[in-house]
Enzyme design. Sequence first.
Site, PDB file in Angstrom:
ATOM      1  N   LEU A 138       8.058  13.556   9.416  1.00  0.00           N
ATOM      2  CA  LEU A 138       9.135  14.029  10.336  1.00  0.00           C
ATOM      3  C   LEU A 138      10.443  13.676   9.875  1.00  0.00           C
ATOM      4  O   LEU A 138      10.562  12.370  10.041  1.00  0.00           O
ATOM      5  CB  LEU A 138       8.753  13.994  11.656  1.00  0.00           C
ATOM      6  CG  LEU A 138       9.768  14.694  12.829  1.00  0.00           C
ATOM      7  CD1 LEU A 138       9.740  16.095  12.675  1.00  0.00           C
ATOM      8  CD2 LEU A 138       9.464  14.136  14.167  1.00  0.00           C
ATOM      9  N   HIS A 154      17.401   9.967  33.273  1.00  0.00           N
ATOM     10  CA  HIS A 154      17.770   9.682  31.617  1.00  0.00           C
ATOM     11  C   HIS A 154      16.707   8.569  31.239  1.00  0.00           C
ATOM     12  O   HIS A 154      15.995   8.843  30.139  1.00  0.00           O
ATOM     13  CB  HIS A 154      19.411   9.395  31.559  1.00  0.00           C
ATOM     14  CG  HIS A 154      20.247  10.020  31.891  1.00  0.00           C
ATOM     15  ND1 HIS A 154      20.122  11.320  31.670  1.00  0.00           N
ATOM     16  CD2 HIS A 154      21.531   9.864  32.801  1.00  0.00           C
ATOM     17  CE1 HIS A 154      21.257  12.066  32.024  1.00  0.00           C
ATOM     18  NE2 HIS A 154      22.161  11.008  32.499  1.00  0.00           N
ATOM     19  N   ASP A 202      17.783  19.168  28.624  1.00  0.00           N
ATOM     20  CA  ASP A 202      18.723  19.054  29.593  1.00  0.00           C
ATOM     21  C   ASP A 202      18.139  19.294  31.380  1.00  0.00           C
ATOM     22  O   ASP A 202      16.680  19.522  31.633  1.00  0.00           O
ATOM     23  CB  ASP A 202      19.415  20.381  29.642  1.00  0.00           C
ATOM     24  CG  ASP A 202      20.791  20.472  30.610  1.00  0.00           C
ATOM     25  OD1 ASP A 202      21.083  19.405  31.165  1.00  0.00           O
ATOM     26  OD2 ASP A 202      21.180  21.618  30.651  1.00  0.00           O
ATOM     27  N   ARG A 255      32.110  12.879  31.204  1.00  0.00           N
ATOM     28  CA  ARG A 255      31.167  12.514  32.433  1.00  0.00           C
ATOM     29  C   ARG A 255      31.693  10.992  33.180  1.00  0.00           C
ATOM     30  O   ARG A 255      32.383  10.383  32.410  1.00  0.00           O
ATOM     31  CB  ARG A 255      29.873  12.209  32.155  1.00  0.00           C
ATOM     32  CG  ARG A 255      29.231  13.434  31.883  1.00  0.00           C
ATOM     33  CD  ARG A 255      27.768  13.258  31.469  1.00  0.00           C
ATOM     34  NE  ARG A 255      27.182  14.256  31.157  1.00  0.00           N
ATOM     35  CZ  ARG A 255      25.980  14.769  31.542  1.00  0.00           C
ATOM     36  NH1 ARG A 255      25.023  14.073  31.939  1.00  0.00           N
ATOM     37  NH2 ARG A 255      25.387  16.129  31.330  1.00  0.00           N
TER      38      ARG A 255
HETATM   39  C1  IPE Z   1      24.132  19.365  26.893  1.00  0.00           C
HETATM   40  O1  IPE Z   1      23.929  19.399  28.008  1.00  0.00           O
HETATM   41  C2  IPE Z   1      23.921  18.122  26.103  1.00  0.00           C
HETATM   42  C3  IPE Z   1      22.913  17.424  26.099  1.00  0.00           C
HETATM   43  C4  IPE Z   1      21.747  17.775  26.493  1.00  0.00           C
HETATM   44  C5  IPE Z   1      23.018  16.344  25.455  1.00  0.00           C
HETATM   45  P1  IPE Z   1      25.055  19.013  29.346  1.00  0.00           P
HETATM   46  O2  IPE Z   1      24.300  19.226  30.699  1.00  0.00           O
HETATM   47  O3  IPE Z   1      25.878  18.124  29.010  1.00  0.00           O
HETATM   48  O4  IPE Z   1      25.755  20.585  29.015  1.00  0.00           O
HETATM   49  P2  IPE Z   1      26.465  21.586  30.054  1.00  0.00           P
HETATM   50  O5  IPE Z   1      27.936  20.809  29.964  1.00  0.00           O
HETATM   51  O6  IPE Z   1      26.128  21.578  31.248  1.00  0.00           O
HETATM   52  O7  IPE Z   1      26.768  22.752  29.251  1.00  0.00           O
HETATM   53  C1  IPE Z   2      20.775  16.014  29.903  1.00  0.00           C
HETATM   54  O1  IPE Z   2      20.626  15.819  31.299  1.00  0.00           O
HETATM   55  C2  IPE Z   2      20.943  14.655  29.292  1.00  0.00           C
HETATM   56  C3  IPE Z   2      22.227  14.568  28.760  1.00  0.00           C
HETATM   57  C4  IPE Z   2      23.285  15.166  28.702  1.00  0.00           C
HETATM   58  C5  IPE Z   2      22.334  12.871  28.631  1.00  0.00           C
HETATM   59  P1  IPE Z   2      21.842  16.101  32.217  1.00  0.00           P
HETATM   60  O2  IPE Z   2      22.490  14.523  32.249  1.00  0.00           O
HETATM   61  O3  IPE Z   2      22.698  17.069  31.746  1.00  0.00           O
HETATM   62  O4  IPE Z   2      21.216  16.656  33.618  1.00  0.00           O
HETATM   63  P2  IPE Z   2      21.752  17.714  34.531  1.00  0.00           P
HETATM   64  O5  IPE Z   2      22.012  18.798  33.731  1.00  0.00           O
HETATM   65  O6  IPE Z   2      22.972  16.988  35.255  1.00  0.00           O
HETATM   66  O7  IPE Z   2      20.400  17.996  35.331  1.00  0.00           O
HETATM   67 MG    MG Z   3      23.126  19.179  32.091  1.00  0.00          MG
END
Ligand code: IPE
Ligand code: IPE
Ligand code: MG
Length: 234
Positions: free
Chosen positions: A135, A41, A24, A75
């Site tokens: 793995l 990303h 995240d 999203r």
């Molecule tokens: C969780 O992260 C999903 C992934 C890392 C793929 P999000 O950033 O989408 O989670 P929430 O919505 O903030 O809880």
């Molecule tokens: C996690 O990073 C990756 C995915 C969910 C694909 P985020 O996209 O949730 O990044 P933040 O949390 O908005 O910074």
């Molecule tokens: Mg996030």
Amino acid sequence: MSSKLTDTHISQGSLPKHIAIIMDGNGRWAKARGKARMFGHKAGVESVRKTVSAANRLGIQVLTLFAFSSENWRRPQEEVSLLMELFVTVLGREVKRLHKNGVRLQVIGDKSRFSRSLQDKIARAEELTKDNTKLVLNVAANYGGQWDITQSVKKLAHQAARGELDPDSITDGDIAVHLSTAGQPDVDLMIRTSGECRISNFILWQAAYAELYFTDEYWLILMKKACLMPLPGI
Ligand code: IPE
Ligand code: IPE
Ligand code: MG
């Protein structure tokens, strides 16, 4: 993780068998650099590569990476499309390397929502690597812990409806057998980056007894020193 640390300080017996990571903070990492979320990303892929390579070198049995949650469809459409494109590109680019390194790749989640061509690519990658013995890399895509339990329970319900299973005899083990991680050890370490302290519907049943580690660092922690330098291919 440096190979020095790997080689001298970690004994095989003390290693977790199954590590699950909620990767995240990519969006915030990019925003802090005045860039679009997608930049984060794309940069995050390099952290994935390093993590997979370290886990394989250390002898971890299973690594599960949360790449796209069942809730992430909410999203903005543009981000979702670009993430799908990135998934296709990375899969195409990395599979050979994974195979060469003995990694078995499995994509866990509800794949039916992906495009036909992405589903085919995933199937080919899983087929190519299925006999690899190092793995096991689970990439959780369109994954939700609740979905996983629900789809397992549905299979048991169908068996019961056909008269093949007595509902009163159902055990924890019967549910585990139909989860997307069937046959794998339970998660013993779950990590989430970026300072959020939630599980966000990740691997729920399998992490019933996992140690939880939350770090304030973004997923791009491994790129920290390089973060102001242009990244190749981005
Ligand atoms: C969780 O992260 C999903 C992934 C890392 C793929 P999000 O950033 O989408 O989670 P929430 O919505 O903030 O809880
Ligand atoms: C996690 O990073 C990756 C995915 C969910 C694909 P985020 O996209 O949730 O990044 P933040 O949390 O908005 O910074
Ligand atoms: Mg996030």
